[in-house]
Design a protein around this motif. Structure first.
Motif, mmCIF file in Angstrom:
data_model
loop_
_atom_site.group_PDB
_atom_site.id
_atom_site.type_symbol
_atom_site.label_atom_id
_atom_site.label_comp_id
_atom_site.label_asym_id
_atom_site.label_seq_id
_atom_site.Cartn_x
_atom_site.Cartn_y
_atom_site.Cartn_z
ATOM 1 N N UNK A 313 35.910 35.083 29.676
ATOM 2 C CA UNK A 313 36.737 34.680 28.533
ATOM 3 C C UNK A 313 35.935 34.699 27.241
ATOM 4 N N UNK A 314 34.678 34.285 27.321
ATOM 5 C CA UNK A 314 33.744 34.344 26.192
ATOM 6 C C UNK A 314 32.410 34.843 26.723
ATOM 7 N N UNK A 315 31.774 35.737 25.961
ATOM 8 C CA UNK A 315 30.467 36.260 26.347
ATOM 9 C C UNK A 315 29.404 35.610 25.478
ATOM 10 N N UNK A 316 28.414 35.023 26.116
ATOM 11 C CA UNK A 316 27.378 34.271 25.403
ATOM 12 C C UNK A 316 26.212 35.160 25.010
ATOM 13 N N UNK A 317 25.735 34.957 23.806
ATOM 14 C CA UNK A 317 24.462 35.499 23.346
ATOM 15 C C UNK A 317 23.608 34.293 22.953
ATOM 16 N N UNK A 318 22.510 34.094 23.619
ATOM 17 C CA UNK A 318 21.633 32.978 23.277
ATOM 18 C C UNK A 318 20.560 33.453 22.306
ATOM 19 N N UNK A 319 20.341 32.679 21.265
ATOM 20 C CA UNK A 319 19.359 33.044 20.240
ATOM 21 C C UNK A 319 18.842 31.761 19.598
ATOM 22 N N UNK A 320 18.094 31.926 18.517
ATOM 23 C CA UNK A 320 17.629 30.799 17.724
ATOM 24 C C UNK A 320 17.397 31.293 16.308
ATOM 25 N N UNK A 321 17.347 30.371 15.381
ATOM 26 C CA UNK A 321 17.205 30.744 13.977
ATOM 27 C C UNK A 321 15.915 31.517 13.748
ATOM 28 N N UNK A 322 16.040 32.688 13.121
ATOM 29 C CA UNK A 322 14.864 33.500 12.811
ATOM 30 C C UNK A 322 14.019 32.802 11.759
ATOM 31 N N UNK A 351 20.945 33.396 14.799
ATOM 32 C CA UNK A 351 19.627 33.718 14.247
ATOM 33 C C UNK A 351 19.646 33.724 12.721
ATOM 34 N N UNK A 352 20.881 33.685 12.140
ATOM 35 C CA UNK A 352 21.057 33.712 10.679
ATOM 36 C C UNK A 352 20.398 34.947 10.074
ATOM 37 N N UNK A 353 20.383 36.028 10.853
ATOM 38 C CA UNK A 353 19.728 37.265 10.406
ATOM 39 C C UNK A 353 20.423 38.454 11.070
ATOM 40 N N UNK A 354 19.651 39.293 11.778
ATOM 41 C CA UNK A 354 20.157 40.557 12.326
ATOM 42 C C UNK A 354 21.356 40.380 13.260
ATOM 43 N N UNK A 355 21.250 39.445 14.209
ATOM 44 C CA UNK A 355 22.335 39.231 15.162
ATOM 45 C C UNK A 355 23.616 38.795 14.471
ATOM 46 N N UNK A 356 23.491 37.824 13.616
ATOM 47 C CA UNK A 356 24.671 37.316 12.908
ATOM 48 C C UNK A 356 25.333 38.419 12.095
#
Length: 430
Positions: A313-322, A351-356
């Protein structure tokens, strides 16, 4: 006079640290689509006992260099220590890779050498044989040491005591960077996977090209499958919370549980990962009182992943702020595979960067900077699922298309041709 296009070679030697069926499918998919386009990729790689990408195993001519051909566990461990020592002192692994590559190149007809790596190995070997056989060298970097928040690029401790581990890790890292940085300025071109990586590697070589990771369009496409449970899925590793932080997700799920919006009977979070990652996730889920919502599975063969994604139903991407001390530029294959199946994607923490930026451009979901944003996103799609029995998102198909492995193979092939033409114009024997 023959057409120059017709005398350029479509036979390419690829040296890489791992190749399907092991992890890191970038080169496997490249070879698949090179073969479909009439090219002849030839691979030399280290043997790794893994079958995650078994369906790519017979895609081309592959030479495996086995550094640990022992079945006994303790003998294999001793061989690992001996090989690591010999490699640090004498470049043992690079020498063996170069020797295997030279045997292939001596058969003739090659137009270029491509080396794909995530730290350094086998870049020095690739440079050695490219120079010896006077071929252009493309250095492809899937990951680099500078992108990590700590020492996650080292799989195991280098010393028994903490002070010894720090010392050996520092020396080992310095060696890896020195070896890599000696070669990078001499490469004819560098390819890499994000704008951050491009900017970082341009310090060493001005000719850096961006070729993203991606998805195989023959495997990943949308299917609407109704499910009896609302499922959040994650397929991949969790090296550390400094790189991938699931805690805002757990905070959001905890609030949905407290408010009575969800129950373990209709809401599941399914993790497909290695045992170390499972320990990290389960420990944190237990701390939040959410173990009852969690299901853990080992890695599955890559050909099974499309079905898992389409049944979610939702696909997760785990990251953290760059940040300077945090992760930087990490854009993994699963990001683009999630886009391709057109399921809502939730990146936590953004990540507030590339991923976002990539998720926003593709209209593929949300990058949650806070637990509140994750809560709102999950609740919205949970309500849609209760009505429809499935979820979907209207992605920007033109944006998603550029992440196709077929399109990326075309970029590589154009680059190989460009370098051969450039070498021919300068009178080099490419």
């Amino acid at each position: 006079m023959p057409d120059k296009e017709n005398i350029l070679s479509k036979k390419i030697l690829i040296l890489c640290d791992m190749f399907p069926p092991a992890f890191a499918p970038r080169m496997g998919y490249l070879c698949k689509y090179m073969k479909k386009a009439g090219w002849e990729p030839v691979v030399v790689t280290e043997y790794i006992n893994e079958n995650t990408f078994a369906f790519l195993k017979e895609v081309c001519d592959v030479t495996y260099v086995d550094f640990y051909p022992y079945k006994n566990r303790w003998i294999k461990k001793l061989a690992w220590v001996a090989t690591l020592t010999a490699d640090c002192l004498f470049g043992y692994k690079e020498r063996r890779m170069a020797k295997a590559a030279a045997r292939k190149l001596s058969q003739g007809g090659f137009g270029c050498v491509l080396c794909s790596t995530y730290r350094t190995f086998p870049l020095p070997a690739a440079y050695k044989v490219a120079k010896e056989f006077r071929l252009p060298l493309v250095a492809d970097h899937r990951d680099i040491i500078e992108q990590y928040a700590g020492t996650e690029y080292i799989a195991s401790k280098m010393g028994r005591f903490s002070w010894l581990n720090r010392l050996i890790t520092t020396l080992f890292t310095r060696r890896l960077l020195n070896e890599r940085n000696k070669v990078l300025p001499k490469a004819d071109c560098i390819t890499t996977v994000s704008t951050w990586h491009v900017d970082t590697l341009k310090r060493y070589n001005g000719n850096v090209r961006l070729i993203f990771n991606g998805y195989d369009p023959e495997l990943f496409y949308p299917e609407q499958i109704k499910t009896s449970e609302f499922v959040l899925s994650y397929t991949g590793r969790l090296l550390s919370f400094a790189i991938r932080d699931p805690r805002p997700l757990f905070e959001a799920i905890g609030r949905l549980h407290t408010e009575g919006v969800i129950t373990p009977a209709d809401f599941r979070v399914k993790w497909y990962m290695d045992s170390y990652s499972q320990q990290l996730v389960s420990g944190e889920a237990e701390r939040f009182g959410l173990l009852g919502y969690m299901d853990f599975y080992p890695y599955v063969e890559a050909s099974q992943v499309p079905s898992i994604l389409n049944s979610s139903s939702i696909l997760l991407q785990l990251a953290n702020t760059a940040s300077q001390s945090g992760p930087k530029g990490i854009m993994t294959t699963k990001l683009f595979e999630a886009m391709a199946v057109e399921k809502p994607m939730l990146c936590v923490r953004s990540d507030e960067a590339c991923l976002e930026a990539a998720i926003r451009e593709a209209n593929a979901g949300a990058s949650a900077r806070t637990a509140q944003e994750a809560y709102d996103f999950i609740k919205y799609y949970f309500e849609r699922w209760k009505t429809d029995g499935y979820t979907s998102v209207s992605v920007n198909k033109e944006v998603v298309k550029k992440y196709s492995r077929k399109e990326q193979a075309a970029q590589f092939m154009d680059l190989f041709m460009e370098l051969q033409k450039k070498g021919d114009e300068h009178g080099k024997a490419y």
